[in-house]
Design a protein around this motif. Structure first.
Motif, mmCIF file in Angstrom:
data_model
loop_
_atom_site.group_PDB
_atom_site.id
_atom_site.type_symbol
_atom_site.label_atom_id
_atom_site.label_comp_id
_atom_site.label_asym_id
_atom_site.label_seq_id
_atom_site.Cartn_x
_atom_site.Cartn_y
_atom_site.Cartn_z
ATOM 1 N N ILE A 12 0.847 -1.195 0.000
ATOM 2 C CA ILE A 12 0.000 0.000 0.000
ATOM 3 C C ILE A 12 0.877 1.239 0.000
ATOM 4 N N ALA A 13 0.403 2.293 -0.610
ATOM 5 C CA ALA A 13 1.154 3.548 -0.660
ATOM 6 C C ALA A 13 0.318 4.602 -1.349
ATOM 7 N N HIS A 14 0.766 5.819 -1.231
ATOM 8 C CA HIS A 14 0.216 6.907 -2.020
ATOM 9 C C HIS A 14 0.514 6.630 -3.498
ATOM 10 N N ILE A 15 -0.304 7.193 -4.376
ATOM 11 C CA ILE A 15 -0.116 6.982 -5.811
ATOM 12 C C ILE A 15 1.302 7.404 -6.233
ATOM 13 N N ASP A 16 1.907 6.605 -7.107
ATOM 14 C CA ASP A 16 3.250 6.884 -7.660
ATOM 15 C C ASP A 16 4.414 6.697 -6.691
ATOM 16 N N GLY A 81 -3.546 3.335 -5.717
ATOM 17 C CA GLY A 81 -3.281 4.355 -4.710
ATOM 18 C C GLY A 81 -4.255 5.520 -4.739
ATOM 19 N N HIS A 82 -4.987 5.685 -5.835
ATOM 20 C CA HIS A 82 -5.865 6.848 -5.972
ATOM 21 C C HIS A 82 -7.062 6.761 -5.037
ATOM 22 N N VAL A 83 -7.491 7.897 -4.526
ATOM 23 C CA VAL A 83 -8.579 7.939 -3.543
ATOM 24 C C VAL A 83 -9.857 7.264 -4.052
ATOM 25 N N ASP A 84 -10.115 7.306 -5.352
ATOM 26 C CA ASP A 84 -11.325 6.685 -5.902
ATOM 27 C C ASP A 84 -11.322 5.161 -5.773
ATOM 28 N N THR A 113 -1.072 7.828 1.885
ATOM 29 C CA THR A 113 -0.253 7.022 2.798
ATOM 30 C C THR A 113 -1.037 6.867 4.099
ATOM 31 N N LEU A 114 -1.568 7.993 4.569
ATOM 32 C CA LEU A 114 -2.310 7.978 5.834
ATOM 33 C C LEU A 114 -3.574 7.147 5.730
ATOM 34 N N SER A 115 -4.372 7.394 4.677
ATOM 35 C CA SER A 115 -5.658 6.693 4.624
ATOM 36 C C SER A 115 -5.445 5.183 4.495
ATOM 37 N N ASN A 116 -4.451 4.784 3.691
ATOM 38 C CA ASN A 116 -4.190 3.351 3.554
ATOM 39 C C ASN A 116 -3.661 2.741 4.846
ATOM 40 N N LEU A 117 -2.786 3.498 5.521
ATOM 41 C CA LEU A 117 -2.255 3.005 6.796
ATOM 42 C C LEU A 117 -3.399 2.802 7.795
#
Ligand code: GDP
Ligand code: MG
Length: 596
Positions: A12-16, A81-84, A113-117
């Motif tokens: 998991i991670a932020h996009i890119d 990673g995208h919010v959608d 990063t935060l939302s996935n964590l």
């Protein structure tokens, strides 16, 4: 595989930040994909993913990895990673015991990063923090390691440093996965229970169902039952993906794989349902998934109404592979039969429409997207409106709009710009936290309808691309909203109606009437274009009349030329919609309704 030797994890991670690239190196180092077959972002299999360079679908793949002479089986899931696509990530997390949390060592912690964590922590997953892209000269692993350590409360020295590009640190990452992530905890001796976390429609083989075995075992010759639906089928094939489909005799507790029963009826598969065996059935279903909550709604109509059954069929198949899509039939006076669809965001909507075009060859018109509203009429009756045409006529007591909690992470020099932007979008600041001395996490409450459309683009442009955004629905608030109708020659055209904030009603009316004035060709009579709130006209344009005698242009005796012209006109007519007496080209609808 014995359960003690299985490790299931997702990246998991932020996009890119490099999830798919790290997955590539894992596929290569474990020998699942050899150098010859390797290509970048190997698991991004759809054309749209490759063209856009983003992951849309989670992909589960099995990789072997030996530690101290013992061979382990790793179930790896690369996620978007995208919010959608948060719903896609949440379902993947439920199939794992651990998560590799990647952070780009040149960027640091970002909004997703935060939302996935937080999602991974909610699921009690073991988190392995990793800094990626350490090969880059601009990498600052010390600085961002500190941010991560503060966030998850670990020792900065325990954060692995890797490069998905060069492969540096990836073997150590795999060793750490084996050591730190627990083996699956299901009961191998209990009746079989497997969770359906995804599926896809294959035109040759029917529905392919992806499952994560929780308890027990399923054999390829055993009849299986879907507990929620209550239907039973014989498997044609059972298998694992590594990196392609590989049939196996059985799947045991903790394993991730697929099952094909040859069923083509799409109603026979439901993501979140539990599969068990017919002979020794489990009694309790596994906890499924929460239903996704659509953020935006829009109508999708076939360009040609004869394609309506094909569109329905296509949606039924697509939803197998995208459990976050919701849809129901809708009829528009202007556009005919179609579907009202709910999406998790505008990117999601674009992807769905694109997939309908590419995978099903459909030509479509989509209406302008909107969020949903709760409307209380004068007589206290209440409805949820997802379509402007459902907006009650007459007096309204109150309208409630959805609001979202937003996290915006930005370097501190842009805090002022971000606050201005949020202000302009009716935002309400909750608080502000420093991630480090240079970067700030701003918490805002914003109307959903203000975030989901162009907010993100504006945020990017005002912060030179540095700020990142994440949001989730948090509730609703009363709002001063009105429905603006567009009238062509006095006739209301339902496809162009919109629910907007009162302050923006006039701007919408002017924008739409001006657009249509350019888009609708002049006809033999004058055409008034009006915008109205109820009976009150707020904007007006006119398309002046034209004497359009095309045949006059080719006087003389060239009869074939005349006929050709007439035929051409007739062919052109097919692409026209009649609104009252007014002919409106299909293109005018598409252009007028486009969001950009
Ligand atoms: P995802 O959105 O998290 O899946 O990210 P991708 O794997 O698609 O990578 C995004 C971009 O970062 C791509 O251009 C990759 O080539 C690049 N990238 C990923 N990992 C690394 C790395 O370790 N080093 C460098 N230099 N570039 C990387
Ligand atoms: Mg990716």
């Amino acid at each position: 595989t014995p359960q003690s030797l299985i490790r299931n994890f997702c990246i998991i991670a932020h996009i890119d930040h490099g999830k798919s690239t790290v997955a590539d190196r894992i596929l290569q180092l474990s020998g699942v994909v050899d150098a010859h077959d390797m290509r970048n972002q190997f698991l991004d299999k759809m054309d749209i993913e490759r063209e856009r360079g983003i992951t849309i679908k989670s992909q589960a793949v099995r990789v072997p990895w030996a530690v101290d002479g013992t061979e382990y089986t790793l179930g790896m899931i690369d996620t978007p990673g995208h919010v959608d696509f948060t719903y896609e990530v949440s379902r993947s997390l439920a199939a794992c015991e651990g998560a590799v949390l990647l952070v780009d060592a040149t960027q640091g912690i970002e909004a997703q990063t935060l939302s996935n964590l937080y999602m991974a922590l909610d699921d009690d997953l073991e988190i392995i923090p990793v800094l990626n892209k350490i090969d880059l000269p601009s990498a600052e692993p010390e600085k961002y390691g500190e941010e991560i350590a503060n966030l998850i409360g670990c020792d900065p020295d325990d954060i692995l440093r890797v490069s998905g590009k060069t492969g540096e640190g990836i073997p150590e990452l795999l060793d750490t996965i084996v050591k730190k992530i627990p083996a699956p905890h299901g009961d191998p001796d209990a009746p079989a229970r497997a969770l359906i976390f995804d599926s896809v429609y294959d035109s040759y083989r029917g529905i392919v169902t992806y499952i994560r075995m929780e308890d027990g075992e399923i054999h390829s010759r055993e009849r299986v039952r879907q507990m929620g639906l209550g239907s039973a089928h014989d498997p044609i094939e059972l298998g694992v993906i590594s990196p392609d489909m590989q049939p196996t005799q059985s799947l045991g507790a903790g394993e991730v794989g697929y099952i094909i029963t040859g069923v083509k009826d799409v109603s026979q598969s439901k993501v979140g349902d539990t599969i068990t065996t017919e002979k020794n059935p489990a009694t309790e279903v596994l906890p499924g998934y929460r239903e996704p909550e659509p953020m935006v709604y829009a109508g999708i109509f076939p360009m040609d109404n004869v394609d309506y059954p094909d569109l329905r069929d296509a949606l039924d198949k697509l939803v197998l592979n995208d459990a976050s899509l919701v849809y129901q039939p809708e009829t528009s006076v202007a556009l005919g039969f179609g579907f009202r669809c709910g999406f998790l965001g505008l990117l999601h909507m674009q992807i769905i429409v694109e997939r309908l075009r590419r995978e099903f060859g459909l030509e479509l018109i989509t209406t302008a997207p909107n969020v949903h509203y709760r409307v209380i009429a004068e007589d206290s009756s209440e409805i949820t409106v997802t379509n402007p045409s459902e907006y009650p006529e007459g007096k309204i007591r109150a309208v409630y709009e959805p609001v979202a909690d937003a996290d915006i992470i930005t370097p501190k020099e842009f805090v002022g710009d971000v606050m201005d932007l949020c202000q302009e979008h009716r935002g309400n600041m909750k608080n502000m936290e420093y991630l480090s001395t240079e970067r700030v996490d701003l918490h805002y409450e914003l109307p959903l309808g203000e975030i989901v459309f162009d907010f993100f683009d504006q945020l990017k442009s005002r912060t030179k691309g540095y700020a990142t955004l994440n949001y989730e629905l948090s509730g609703e608030q009363e709002a001063d909203l009105v429905k603006v109708d567009i009238l062509i020659q006095g006739e209301r055209v339902d496809a162009f109606s919109a629910i907007v904030h009162r302050d923006k009603a006039y701007a919408y009316g002017v924008m739409m009437t001006k657009k249509l004035q350019k888009l609708i060709p002049r006809q033999l009579f004058e055409i008034p274009l009006q915008a109205a709130i109820g009976a009150r006209i707020i904007a007006r344009e006119t398309i002046s009349a034209l004497r359009k005698d095309v045949l006059a242009k080719c006087y003389g005796g060239d009869i074939t030329r005349k006929r050709k012209l007439l035929e051409k006109q007739k062919a052109g007519k097919k692409k026209m919609k009649m609104l009252g007496r007014v002919e409106v080209p299909q293109e005018a609808f598409i252009a007028a309704l486009s969001t950009d």
